[in-house]
Design a protein around this motif. Structure first.
Motif, PDB file in Angstrom:
ATOM      1  N   ILE A 297      10.688  -2.643  10.752  1.00 44.94           N
ATOM      2  CA  ILE A 297       9.877  -1.912  11.730  1.00 44.94           C
ATOM      3  C   ILE A 297       9.137  -0.764  11.056  1.00 44.94           C
ATOM      4  CG2 ILE A 297      10.013  -0.450  13.783  1.00 44.94           C
ATOM      5  CD1 ILE A 297      12.436  -2.310  14.620  1.00 44.94           C
ATOM      6  N   LEU A 298       9.816  -0.020  10.197  1.00 41.12           N
ATOM      7  CA  LEU A 298       9.194   1.107   9.501  1.00 41.12           C
ATOM      8  C   LEU A 298       8.028   0.645   8.628  1.00 41.12           C
ATOM      9  CD1 LEU A 298       9.210   4.143   8.911  1.00 41.12           C
ATOM     10  CD2 LEU A 298      10.842   3.680   7.070  1.00 41.12           C
ATOM     11  N   ASN A 299       8.184  -0.485   7.964  1.00 42.90           N
ATOM     12  CA  ASN A 299       7.081  -1.023   7.159  1.00 42.90           C
ATOM     13  C   ASN A 299       5.840  -1.237   8.009  1.00 42.90           C
ATOM     14  OD1 ASN A 299       8.131  -1.156   4.554  1.00 42.90           O
ATOM     15  ND2 ASN A 299       9.159  -3.085   4.949  1.00 42.90           N
ATOM     16  N   GLY A 300       6.025  -1.823   9.178  1.00 42.51           N
ATOM     17  CA  GLY A 300       4.899  -2.050  10.076  1.00 42.51           C
ATOM     18  C   GLY A 300       4.283  -0.754  10.566  1.00 42.51           C
ATOM     19  N   LEU A 301       5.120   0.203  10.912  1.00 43.34           N
ATOM     20  CA  LEU A 301       4.614   1.492  11.401  1.00 43.34           C
ATOM     21  C   LEU A 301       3.793   2.213  10.338  1.00 43.34           C
ATOM     22  CD1 LEU A 301       7.788   2.864  13.237  1.00 43.34           C
ATOM     23  CD2 LEU A 301       5.705   1.934  14.298  1.00 43.34           C
ATOM     24  N   LEU A 302       4.314   2.256   9.119  1.00 46.02           N
ATOM     25  CA  LEU A 302       3.618   2.965   8.046  1.00 46.02           C
ATOM     26  C   LEU A 302       2.349   2.246   7.615  1.00 46.02           C
ATOM     27  CD1 LEU A 302       6.626   4.234   5.905  1.00 46.02           C
ATOM     28  CD2 LEU A 302       5.325   5.458   7.651  1.00 46.02           C
ATOM     29  N   ALA A 303       2.365   0.909   7.661  1.00 47.94           N
ATOM     30  CA  ALA A 303       1.159   0.148   7.309  1.00 47.94           C
ATOM     31  C   ALA A 303       0.049   0.395   8.309  1.00 47.94           C
ATOM     32  CB  ALA A 303       1.493  -1.343   7.249  1.00 47.94           C
TER      33      ALA A 303
ATOM     34  N   TRP B 264       1.013   8.333  11.572  1.00 46.48           N
ATOM     35  CA  TRP B 264       2.211   9.173  11.649  1.00 46.48           C
ATOM     36  C   TRP B 264       1.998  10.407  10.791  1.00 46.48           C
ATOM     37  CZ3 TRP B 264       5.972   7.943  15.043  1.00 46.48           C
ATOM     38  CH2 TRP B 264       5.962   6.646  15.545  1.00 46.48           C
ATOM     39  N   GLU B 265       2.058  11.580  11.414  1.00 49.86           N
ATOM     40  CA  GLU B 265       1.883  12.826  10.668  1.00 49.86           C
ATOM     41  C   GLU B 265       3.124  13.180   9.863  1.00 49.86           C
ATOM     42  OE1 GLU B 265       0.391  16.116  12.894  1.00 49.86           O
ATOM     43  OE2 GLU B 265      -0.990  14.842  14.024  1.00 49.86           O
ATOM     44  N   ARG B 266       4.280  12.875  10.414  1.00 49.64           N
ATOM     45  CA  ARG B 266       5.540  13.211   9.744  1.00 49.64           C
ATOM     46  C   ARG B 266       6.376  11.951   9.568  1.00 49.64           C
ATOM     47  NH1 ARG B 266       9.043  17.564  11.479  1.00 49.64           N
ATOM     48  NH2 ARG B 266       9.771  16.015  12.949  1.00 49.64           N
ATOM     49  N   ILE B 267       6.868  11.742   8.368  1.00 49.16           N
ATOM     50  CA  ILE B 267       7.687  10.567   8.087  1.00 49.16           C
ATOM     51  C   ILE B 267       8.942  10.561   8.948  1.00 49.16           C
ATOM     52  CG2 ILE B 267       8.930  11.603   6.140  1.00 49.16           C
ATOM     53  CD1 ILE B 267       7.801   7.949   6.317  1.00 49.16           C
ATOM     54  N   GLU B 268       9.467  11.741   9.269  1.00 52.22           N
ATOM     55  CA  GLU B 268      10.668  11.825  10.092  1.00 52.22           C
ATOM     56  C   GLU B 268      10.450  11.224  11.474  1.00 52.22           C
ATOM     57  OE1 GLU B 268       9.258  14.455   8.587  1.00 52.22           O
ATOM     58  OE2 GLU B 268      10.698  14.982   7.024  1.00 52.22           O
ATOM     59  N   ASP B 269       9.241  11.374  12.003  1.00 55.80           N
ATOM     60  CA  ASP B 269       8.939  10.786  13.303  1.00 55.80           C
ATOM     61  C   ASP B 269       8.941   9.260  13.220  1.00 55.80           C
ATOM     62  OD1 ASP B 269       8.652  13.352  14.343  1.00 55.80           O
ATOM     63  OD2 ASP B 269       6.475  13.360  14.085  1.00 55.80           O
ATOM     64  N   ALA B 270       8.358   8.735  12.167  1.00 54.34           N
ATOM     65  CA  ALA B 270       8.291   7.276  11.999  1.00 54.34           C
ATOM     66  C   ALA B 270       9.674   6.690  11.747  1.00 54.34           C
ATOM     67  CB  ALA B 270       7.347   6.918  10.851  1.00 54.34           C
ATOM     68  N   THR B 271      10.474   7.345  10.917  1.00 51.48           N
ATOM     69  CA  THR B 271      11.800   6.801  10.628  1.00 51.48           C
ATOM     70  C   THR B 271      12.701   6.853  11.861  1.00 51.48           C
ATOM     71  OG1 THR B 271      12.565   8.927   9.735  1.00 51.48           O
ATOM     72  CG2 THR B 271      11.715   7.317   8.162  1.00 51.48           C
ATOM     73  N   GLY B 272      12.620   7.947  12.600  1.00 48.09           N
ATOM     74  CA  GLY B 272      13.408   8.055  13.835  1.00 48.09           C
ATOM     75  C   GLY B 272      13.031   6.982  14.838  1.00 48.09           C
ATOM     76  N   TYR B 273      11.729   6.747  14.984  1.00 48.47           N
ATOM     77  CA  TYR B 273      11.258   5.705  15.899  1.00 48.47           C
ATOM     78  C   TYR B 273      11.748   4.335  15.436  1.00 48.47           C
ATOM     79  CZ  TYR B 273       8.223   2.810  18.750  1.00 48.47           C
ATOM     80  OH  TYR B 273       7.753   1.876  19.627  1.00 48.47           O
ATOM     81  N   ALA B 274      11.684   4.075  14.139  1.00 54.88           N
ATOM     82  CA  ALA B 274      12.109   2.773  13.611  1.00 54.88           C
ATOM     83  C   ALA B 274      13.585   2.520  13.879  1.00 54.88           C
ATOM     84  CB  ALA B 274      11.824   2.690  12.109  1.00 54.88           C
ATOM     85  N   VAL B 275      14.423   3.537  13.725  1.00 54.69           N
ATOM     86  CA  VAL B 275      15.860   3.378  13.973  1.00 54.69           C
ATOM     87  C   VAL B 275      16.119   3.140  15.459  1.00 54.69           C
ATOM     88  CG1 VAL B 275      18.094   4.567  13.927  1.00 54.69           C
ATOM     89  CG2 VAL B 275      16.577   4.672  11.944  1.00 54.69           C
TER      90      VAL B 275
END
Length: 70
Positions: free
Chosen positions: A34-40, A44-55
């Motif tokens: 999921i994180l790969n898709g989000l970052l691609a 996302w301004e902050r990586i912490e937001d993307a990682t939290g969402y992915a989990v």
């Protein structure tokens, strides 16, 4: 009947000398995918937001997979 999905089960089971399994859990595998898709996709301004969402999304995926089982 389909088997239930548990977050701490190994994603790709590989026995490690009788000491259980080594590698990623299903939860970790889902979150990374999921994180790969989000970052691609960006945005996302902050990586912490993307990682939290992915989990959270990985946990929701496991819950939903188990709800659709007969």
């Amino acid at each position: 009947n389909m088997p239930r999905t548990y977050t701490n089960e190994p994603a790709s089971p590989c026995a490690e000398g009788g000491n259980g399994f080594k590698g990623l859990t299903k939860r970790e595998h889902f979150a990374i995918t999921i994180l790969n898709g989000l970052l691609a996709n960006g945005g996302w301004e902050r990586i912490e937001d993307a990682t939290g969402y992915a989990v959270r999304a990985a946990d929701k995926l496991v819950t939903d997979l188990n709800e659709i089982l007969p």
